[in-house]
Design a protein around this motif. Structure first.
Motif, PDB file in Angstrom:
ATOM      1  N   ASN A 294       0.938  -1.207  -0.030  1.00  8.78           N
ATOM      2  CA  ASN A 294       0.077  -0.055   0.184  1.00  8.78           C
ATOM      3  C   ASN A 294       1.037   1.339  -0.147  1.00  8.78           C
ATOM      4  N   ILE A 295       0.299   2.366  -0.063  1.00 12.73           N
ATOM      5  CA  ILE A 295       1.034   3.737  -0.066  1.00 12.73           C
ATOM      6  C   ILE A 295       2.015   3.631   0.853  1.00 12.73           C
ATOM      7  N   HIS A 296       1.774   3.256   2.077  1.00  9.74           N
ATOM      8  CA  HIS A 296       2.461   3.660   3.289  1.00  9.74           C
ATOM      9  C   HIS A 296       3.699   2.647   3.045  1.00  9.74           C
ATOM     10  N   SER A 297       3.631   1.621   2.593  1.00 14.02           N
ATOM     11  CA  SER A 297       4.937   0.770   2.159  1.00 14.02           C
ATOM     12  C   SER A 297       5.842   1.244   1.648  1.00 14.02           C
ATOM     13  N   ILE A 298       5.809   2.336   0.839  1.00 11.27           N
ATOM     14  CA  ILE A 298       7.018   3.004   0.357  1.00 11.27           C
ATOM     15  C   ILE A 298       7.980   3.628   1.274  1.00 11.27           C
ATOM     16  N   ALA A 299       7.349   4.309   2.301  1.00 18.01           N
ATOM     17  CA  ALA A 299       8.137   4.447   3.702  1.00 18.01           C
ATOM     18  C   ALA A 299       9.089   3.365   3.987  1.00 18.01           C
ATOM     19  N   GLY A 300       8.583   2.183   3.780  1.00 13.80           N
ATOM     20  CA  GLY A 300       9.355   1.144   4.211  1.00 13.80           C
ATOM     21  C   GLY A 300      10.925   1.101   3.775  1.00 13.80           C
ATOM     22  N   SER A 301      10.993   1.882   2.755  1.00 10.82           N
ATOM     23  CA  SER A 301      12.699   2.112   2.287  1.00 10.82           C
ATOM     24  C   SER A 301      13.226   2.490   3.470  1.00 10.82           C
ATOM     25  N   TYR A 302      12.795   3.460   4.511  1.00 14.42           N
ATOM     26  CA  TYR A 302      13.498   3.938   5.517  1.00 14.42           C
ATOM     27  C   TYR A 302      13.145   3.324   6.952  1.00 14.42           C
ATOM     28  N   TRP A 303      12.070   2.997   7.146  1.00 17.02           N
ATOM     29  CA  TRP A 303      11.468   2.440   8.435  1.00 17.02           C
ATOM     30  C   TRP A 303      10.148   1.613   8.148  1.00 17.02           C
ATOM     31  N   PHE A 304      10.005   0.587   8.875  1.00 23.25           N
ATOM     32  CA  PHE A 304       8.726  -0.047   8.906  1.00 23.25           C
ATOM     33  C   PHE A 304       7.749   0.247   9.973  1.00 23.25           C
ATOM     34  N   ASP A 305       6.552   0.710   9.527  1.00 24.55           N
ATOM     35  CA  ASP A 305       5.601   1.150  10.298  1.00 24.55           C
ATOM     36  C   ASP A 305       4.529   0.333  10.479  1.00 24.55           C
ATOM     37  N   PRO A 306       4.392  -0.691  11.493  1.00 24.24           N
ATOM     38  CA  PRO A 306       3.534  -1.898  11.456  1.00 24.24           C
ATOM     39  C   PRO A 306       1.844  -1.366  11.501  1.00 24.24           C
ATOM     40  N   LYS A 307       2.032  -0.214  11.909  1.00 22.95           N
ATOM     41  CA  LYS A 307       0.269   0.317  12.028  1.00 22.95           C
ATOM     42  C   LYS A 307      -0.310   0.211  10.317  1.00 22.95           C
ATOM     43  N   VAL A 308       0.699   0.795   9.694  1.00 20.02           N
ATOM     44  CA  VAL A 308       0.035   1.233   8.273  1.00 20.02           C
ATOM     45  C   VAL A 308       0.622   0.592   7.103  1.00 20.02           C
ATOM     46  N   ASN A 309       1.659  -0.107   7.173  1.00 13.76           N
ATOM     47  CA  ASN A 309       2.620  -0.687   6.014  1.00 13.76           C
ATOM     48  C   ASN A 309       1.933  -2.219   5.638  1.00 13.76           C
ATOM     49  N   ARG A 310       1.484  -2.116   4.450  1.00 12.43           N
ATOM     50  CA  ARG A 310       0.867  -3.446   4.119  1.00 12.43           C
ATOM     51  C   ARG A 310       1.264  -3.974   2.797  1.00 12.43           C
ATOM     52  N   THR A 311       1.442  -5.313   2.819  1.00 12.13           N
ATOM     53  CA  THR A 311       1.718  -6.010   1.605  1.00 12.13           C
ATOM     54  C   THR A 311       0.302  -6.270   0.821  1.00 12.13           C
ATOM     55  N   VAL A 312       0.389  -5.941  -0.531  1.00 12.09           N
ATOM     56  CA  VAL A 312      -0.836  -6.376  -1.192  1.00 12.09           C
ATOM     57  C   VAL A 312      -0.665  -7.519  -2.243  1.00 12.09           C
ATOM     58  N   SER A 313      -1.514  -8.352  -2.120  1.00 13.45           N
ATOM     59  CA  SER A 313      -1.204  -9.829  -2.805  1.00 13.45           C
ATOM     60  C   SER A 313      -2.613 -10.277  -3.678  1.00 13.45           C
ATOM     61  N   VAL A 314      -2.233 -11.049  -4.752  1.00  9.73           N
ATOM     62  CA  VAL A 314      -3.404 -11.765  -5.344  1.00  9.73           C
ATOM     63  C   VAL A 314      -3.849 -12.949  -4.668  1.00  9.73           C
ATOM     64  N   HIS A 315      -4.990 -12.859  -4.434  1.00  6.52           N
ATOM     65  CA  HIS A 315      -5.347 -14.307  -3.653  1.00  6.52           C
ATOM     66  C   HIS A 315      -5.364 -15.572  -4.436  1.00  6.52           C
TER      67      HIS A 315
END
Lengths: 662, 662
Positions: free
Chosen positions: B617-638
């Motif tokens: 999700n859009i918050h996962s982009i900040a994952g380059s610098y830190w992981f925020d478990p409240k909002v960082n999400r993986t998006v997958s095909v079920h």
């Protein structure tokens, strides 16, 4: 960038050993003109001849061109006045008088809440402007100096009939294009001549600048008068950081993509090429400015200095209980306003500021939808853009016979609708309302094809028909702008009350704190109002190497490659043998200018024109935030270069006779 | 993003109450594959079937397409293996073994000067890789973890013959295009199936993941294995600030303009549209990533936390004399390296990094000009890109039968030459050498027209002809890359010795300091090496509203507008009635992934595949610098979405039979 009413003649005497008296200042003031598009010019003869940059009249040149006749390529010269061609919608103003209204404004707002003060201030300014115009034949505009530290009423004589007299070809006016923009050495004939008319006749003007053949020598004191648009030197650190992290990157991303779209679209047809040819230079100029502004804000030394200065000012305020009580909260207020701004900025820019709806047609439609409503409410309660004293300009723009380039219109509108969806997301209510099931491109094509707003008569009839005519119009662009108007108004109200209001209050507090602690040691940030800057003809040291402050006309031919943007027009190639190649052509000086000074006269201590400012060097871009006298330079066309080109290349003999050449 | 050799099963047990044993880890390791382009996949059957994202095989799909047959539009399904089509140049690797070589590397560099240590480290890694390959049938690559805190040799089995088996149409694989990219809810069938071959036959593989019909429920523990490319969580504050002020804005400016050029050029012909169709999505993905990375670095709270953590670590180091002596200088070393970098970065990027010479042809020419020279010097002294163990890949890419799209090639090269001049200035010696009197566009057109490097046989003969053949070639693109090679080499040497060398030393010191003070509490930054992350199927709270973690196939039709990028392919429109519209389609989870994880299997605690990661999700982009478990999400095909589409829409019955569906 001193005002004419606060010009430091003593300092000038001290640093440059020349005397600048009241008479000199008044002559310069009344010889300097403002072009409405955001440029400067100077009267060059008693018959209303105006010298400005070529790039300041690109709009006029484009409006007078067609697919059959491209004046950018051919250049333009009127041998006689009757050949001079009116620039649609162009206006020129001269500052005649001014009045300090600071006490009135502060008295009207003191003790009020932020948003009451904000509304009251705007209402008062609208009223004072109106009273001023009702009691004189001048056009009156309020001016804020030091971000609200002072207020003035500036009173202009305005010319509404401006005609094109002379413009060299774009390839030599903007020789070197974007690669050379903001660079020096330089070889641009970035000049044009206009003339102001009254009742169909050239106007006699009371003041003008004689031209000084030979110009100014290295180290000679020179002055630049003009209307610098916007500097940000008195901004708080929080505001600078917001520019660095948000405003500048967002500008760069948006306009870089648009630049790419324009450049490729320009290659699809001759008509597209013509529609893009000049415009692209304006966008590229913006990109270079923002990019180098961003770089300058990444300079840790300068930013640290800003932080220190702000900390010192705050500490000094807090050290005096009276100042602390009056101004101490200002910096936190700025941060609060910026926090709110951050939550609305995307919507505000794309909907209220029309970044998602770019182009002339949506601009006309916004004016019609909003202006007809505003016109019906009392002057002092209106949005300032529609106050009584602004309406003549609103109408002039709305009714002007400026052609709408439909290809460019589709390009820009499709792009901006695409960015609207990208920025706000496909699920935003405004995006859904606007796009429905259409693609941005299909919608833009349909709107431009079906709208009739490119016809000035249609616009006029809607404007005169008022709210009723606009509300019942089925023009698709009117419908579009009507549809987004409620949300745009909401955003505007939030901005005015929760961003502008606290910012205005805080900035006024900071300005007063600065006056109290530091006195008036610096000039106010630029605000498109008349300023005079002083300096000298000088080069600088670039990466250890000295840069000589003059170029010659002959060296232009060495730089030419035959390919844009280093292509010389036929007139130059033809005249090469006759040209005095040693003639000084462009030069640099230590004067402090910024965008809006384009077209400014460069003047010597005797009040004679020695050059025509058209650019700064690359270091001048940081001038938005601080002036660094070691490297910040103005770049100008030398008076001798203009004279030699007019004589030898363009055969502009009648104009040369009209000028007073000393 | 834990390594398989340092996986925290205890923590997982604690937080999610599931047992992850060695067997589970080994099966996941050997079922997970790396695609050379920077993606992940997983074996889906014993016959070498590989599941990955559709967007991971766009290069293959484009290489197999032509103006006559556009597989992006039509999709692709091989009913039988003989219809499976080889992807030119594609390779797939599986990690089989690993060896900790930290002690060897540190021993070889300890006590050496920065640049000696840097050279020695690279020489040693080249030697160890070579020895490893000489003594086994595996492909050996060194891996740096914790920025030099640890080194490993990773040993892969590599498949050089990879074939396309199934790919749905681009409009459904990338449904929503750039507007929906990095967003959720989402409706993408971003899947494809490949197969690895040996000697012209499908390969039997020892490990694969069975598919779990029904997938995982909300809150259920899930794991993602894969090859995340690059995170920057352990960077110093100075490096983060440099990314914020320079790298990210420059990427955005450059690629935003290129995006605009591509989009308008795509409208000029069907061939242009096809050449741009997929590529644009990759560039747009990059722009979205950089833009949101820039936004995340503007977050004062997170940056303040970074500053505090760094200050605490430094203080702890300085408090212990032994640590202070060993590591205390590291942070200043980083700043020194960045200062040097700043003086060469523009030239380095545009000349050595080829940003001024983009495209396939200049890439081939660089490989030929440089690789033939490097090949002749001893393995350990070469640039790492040409070490013995890298040469097979170099040759495979050079000789691959990948078509060169000449229209796109001209577009990209003309653009990059234009930016070369813009960035370095028209007076830079390399710019003058390269452009002469030609415009960027004219030069690009001439180069692409006259070069023969699009022919793999020509490239092969130059490569085999060695330095002599390359030196005497009159291919204009070879001539161009020869002309800039001396300056490129100089820049590379300066970079290696004055930027990379001090950075490597400083980063190793910081890593050791962190181990000493904090222990190994965090996982290493991503480096394209195998990692396993754990989390659970969860939505999140967006602007106060909960986001449900699943979408259904049926709601895709509600979102479709008929216009790109919300256009459904005919196969979907036709199958609408037959489709089980309640089937789960895409889902979100709290796993920590980043670019390079594309195509990763999402696995349950039983080691079964429940989804296919394709985005964050859009918050996962900040994952380059830190992981925020409240909002960082993986998006997958079920998994259910894939099965339903394969069955009902695509009739991929033979493939469904091949899968082990539980």
């Amino acid at each position: 960038m001193w005002t004419v009413h606060d010009f430091p003649s003593g300092r000038v005497k001290e640093s440059h050993d020349v005397d600048i008296g009241q008479e000199w200042l008044e002559r310069v003031q009344k010889s300097t003109v403002r072009l409405d598009g955001g440029c400067t010019g100077s009267f060059a003869s008693p018959e209303g001849l105006v010298l400005t940059n070529n790039h300041c009249v690109w709009g006029c040149i484009r409006n007078l061109s067609s697919d059959e006749e491209n004046l950018s390529e051919t250049g333009f010269l009127a041998i006689e006045p009757k050949e001079e061609r009116q620039c649609p919608g162009m206006r020129i103003s001269v500052l005649r008088d001014y009045e300090n209204i600071t006490a009135k404004v502060h008295a009207a707002t003191d003790g009020k809440t932020e948003s009451d003060a904000n509304q009251e201030r705007k209402a008062l300014l609208s009223r004072l402007e109106k009273e001023c115009e009702d009691s004189s034949d001048l056009r009156c505009e309020s001016v804020s100096l030091y971000h609200g530290g002072e207020y003035y009423l500036y009173k202009y004589h305005r010319y509404d009939d401006v005609r094109l007299v002379f413009a060299p070809e774009l390839p030599i006016a903007a020789f070197g294009g974007d690669p050379d923009n903001f660079n020096f050495p330089r070889w641009n004939l970035d000049m044009s001549l206009l003339r102001v008319y009254d009742n169909g006749q050239p106007t006699e003007v009371s003041h003008f600048l004689p031209w000084r053949a030979g110009g100014a020598e290295q180290s000679e004191a020179v002055f630049v008068s003009g209307h610098p648009g916007r500097t940000n030197r008195l901004l708080t650190v929080a505001e600078l950081e917001s520019r660095r992290s948000d405003y500048l990157p967002e500008q760069l991303i948006y306009y870089s993509e648009f630049r790419g779209r324009m450049l490729e679209w320009a290659r699809t047809s001759d008509a597209a090429a013509r529609q893009v040819q000049q415009r692209i230079l304006g966008y590229e100029n913006g990109i270079k400015v923002w990019r180098n502004q961003l770089r300058s804000l990444a300079d840790p030394v300068q930013m640290e200095r800003k932080r220190r200065e702000q900390a010192e000012l705050r500490a000094a305020v807090m050290a005096q209980p009276e100042l602390a009580a009056a101004y101490g909260e200002a910096w936190e207020t700025v941060e609060r306003a910026l926090d709110t701004w951050f939550t609305i900025k995307d919507e505000y820019r794309f909907i209220e500021d029309r970044r998602g709806f770019s182009g002339s047609l949506t601009g006309f439609a916004r004016t019609l939808v909003r202006g007809t409503v505003e016109r019906e409410i009392p002057n002092e309660e209106r949005l300032r853009a529609y106050r009584d004293t602004a309406l003549p300009r609103v109408e002039q723009r709305l009714f002007a016979e400026t052609p709408v380039d439909s290809g460019f219109e589709v390009l820009g509108l499709a792009f901006s609708l695409d960015k609207l969806r990208e920025t706000l997301g496909p699920d935003h209510p405004v995006v859904k309302t606007v796009l429905g099931n259409e693609s941005p491109r299909a919608l833009a094509e349909r709107l431009v094809r079906d709208s009739r707003l490119s016809d000035p008569m249609i616009r006029k009839s809607l404007w005169e028909g008022g709210t009723e005519a606009v509300a019942s119009s089925d023009d698709p662009v009117i419908e579009l702008m009507r549809a987004i108007e409620p949300r745009a108004r909401e955003l505007r109200a939030r901005y005015d009350n929760e961003v502008e209001a606290p910012m205005s209050k805080a900035n006024e507090q900071i300005a007063k704190a600065r006056f109290a602690i530091l006195g008036k040691t610096v000039y106010p940030d630029a605000t498109f109002s008349l300023r005079v800057t002083y300096g000298a003809v000088e080069g600088w040291i670039e990466k250890g190497e000295p840069v000589y402050p003059f170029t010659t006309m002959g060296s232009t031919f060495d730089r030419a490659t035959g390919e844009d943007p280093f292509r010389l027009p036929a007139s130059w190639l033809k005249s090469r043998e006759k040209l005095n190649t040693d003639t000084r052509y462009n030069f640099s000086s230590t004067t402090d200018i910024i965008g809006g000074n384009s077209g400014s006269p460069v003047i010597n201590a005797a009040g004679e024109l020695v050059g025509l400012a058209f650019d700064g060097n690359i270091h001048s871009i940081a001038g938005s935030y601080w002036f660094d006298p070691k490297v910040n330079r103005t770049v100008s066309v030398h008076v001798d270069g203009m004279l030699e080109a007019m004589k030898t290349i363009y055969g502009a003999d009648t104009l040369l006779e009209e000028l007073e050449i000393r």
